[in-house]
Motif scaffolding. Structure first.
Motif, short mmCIF file in Angstrom:
data_model
loop_
_atom_site.label_atom_id
_atom_site.label_comp_id
_atom_site.label_asym_id
_atom_site.label_seq_id
_atom_site.Cartn_x
_atom_site.Cartn_y
_atom_site.Cartn_z
N PRO A 157 -18.49 3.82 38.90
CA PRO A 157 -18.83 3.09 40.13
C PRO A 157 -20.33 2.93 40.39
O PRO A 157 -20.76 1.89 40.88
N SER A 158 -21.12 3.93 40.03
CA SER A 158 -22.55 3.83 40.32
C SER A 158 -23.27 2.88 39.37
O SER A 158 -24.37 2.44 39.66
N ARG A 159 -22.66 2.57 38.24
CA ARG A 159 -23.26 1.62 37.30
C ARG A 159 -22.70 0.22 37.47
O ARG A 159 -23.40 -0.77 37.26
N THR A 160 -21.43 0.12 37.81
CA THR A 160 -20.75 -1.17 37.87
C THR A 160 -21.16 -1.96 39.12
O THR A 160 -21.37 -3.17 39.04
N GLN A 161 -21.24 -1.30 40.24
CA GLN A 161 -21.67 -1.94 41.48
C GLN A 161 -22.93 -1.23 41.97
O GLN A 161 -22.93 -0.49 42.96
N ARG A 162 -24.00 -1.44 41.25
CA ARG A 162 -25.26 -0.71 41.49
C ARG A 162 -25.77 -0.89 42.92
O ARG A 162 -26.30 0.03 43.52
N GLU A 163 -25.62 -2.09 43.48
CA GLU A 163 -26.12 -2.36 44.83
C GLU A 163 -25.43 -1.47 45.87
O GLU A 163 -26.08 -0.91 46.75
N ALA A 164 -24.13 -1.30 45.75
CA ALA A 164 -23.39 -0.44 46.68
C ALA A 164 -23.81 1.01 46.50
O ALA A 164 -24.00 1.74 47.48
N TYR A 165 -23.97 1.43 45.25
CA TYR A 165 -24.40 2.81 44.99
C TYR A 165 -25.79 3.06 45.55
O TYR A 165 -26.05 4.11 46.16
#
Length: 155
Positions: free
Chosen positions: A9-17
């Motif tokens: 999750p922290s790599r796939t949706q970097r903006e959210a992370y």
């Protein structure tokens, strides 16, 4: 399925992370400004991570707790803090709050836990502590869902 084959999750949706990371940085600042001690903050984050079963966050916050001056003994017995008699009344109130917020689905936030917390924490410190708990619970869920690995270190 191996942990490395999971969507990260922290790599796939970097903006959210990055937004979640910013929440964590902001909560850390408001906690410090409210006078919350780094050791106390690490204890509550460790306790929430124990309850949630987040190995990645346990490893991370263990190291931060040690760096903040926490002892191995207090970290080791943290899950049995009520019986250990090693924690101050302020720490006990924070740990009870951490457990109630982490397990909010199980009885919500009981009045006695709330009242104990506001007896020892000013309103700014209390709300800062709540934000820290919201943040660590969010990170626990991201790390667990993504099966973030904990690598062995040399002793």
């Amino acid at each position: 399925m191996t942990p490395s084959s999971r969507i990260h999750p922290s790599r796939t949706q970097r903006e959210a992370y990055e937004a979640l990371k910013q929440v964590s940085l902001t909560t850390g600042k408001i906690a410090a400004d409210a006078g919350l001690e780094p050791r106390l903050l690490e204890l509550v984050q460790l306790r929430a991570s124990q309850i949630n079963g987040c190995a990645f966050c346990l490893d991370y916050h263990h190291d931060r707790a040690i760096a903040a001056g926490e002892t191995e003994q207090r970290i080791t017995v943290l899950s049995a803090w009520r019986e250990a008699r090693l924690y101050s009344p302020r720490e006990q109130a924070a740990l009870a709050l951490a457990e109630s917020v982490t397990l909010i689905h199980d009885g919500q936030l009981p009045d006695d836990v709330y009242e104990s917390a506001i007896e020892v924490f000013a309103p700014e410190a209390y709300t800062a502590l709540l934000w820290v708990l919201v943040s660590i619970n969010a990170f626990n869920r991201i790390a667990i869902a993504g099966r973030y690995p904990v690598e062995a270190r040399e002793s």
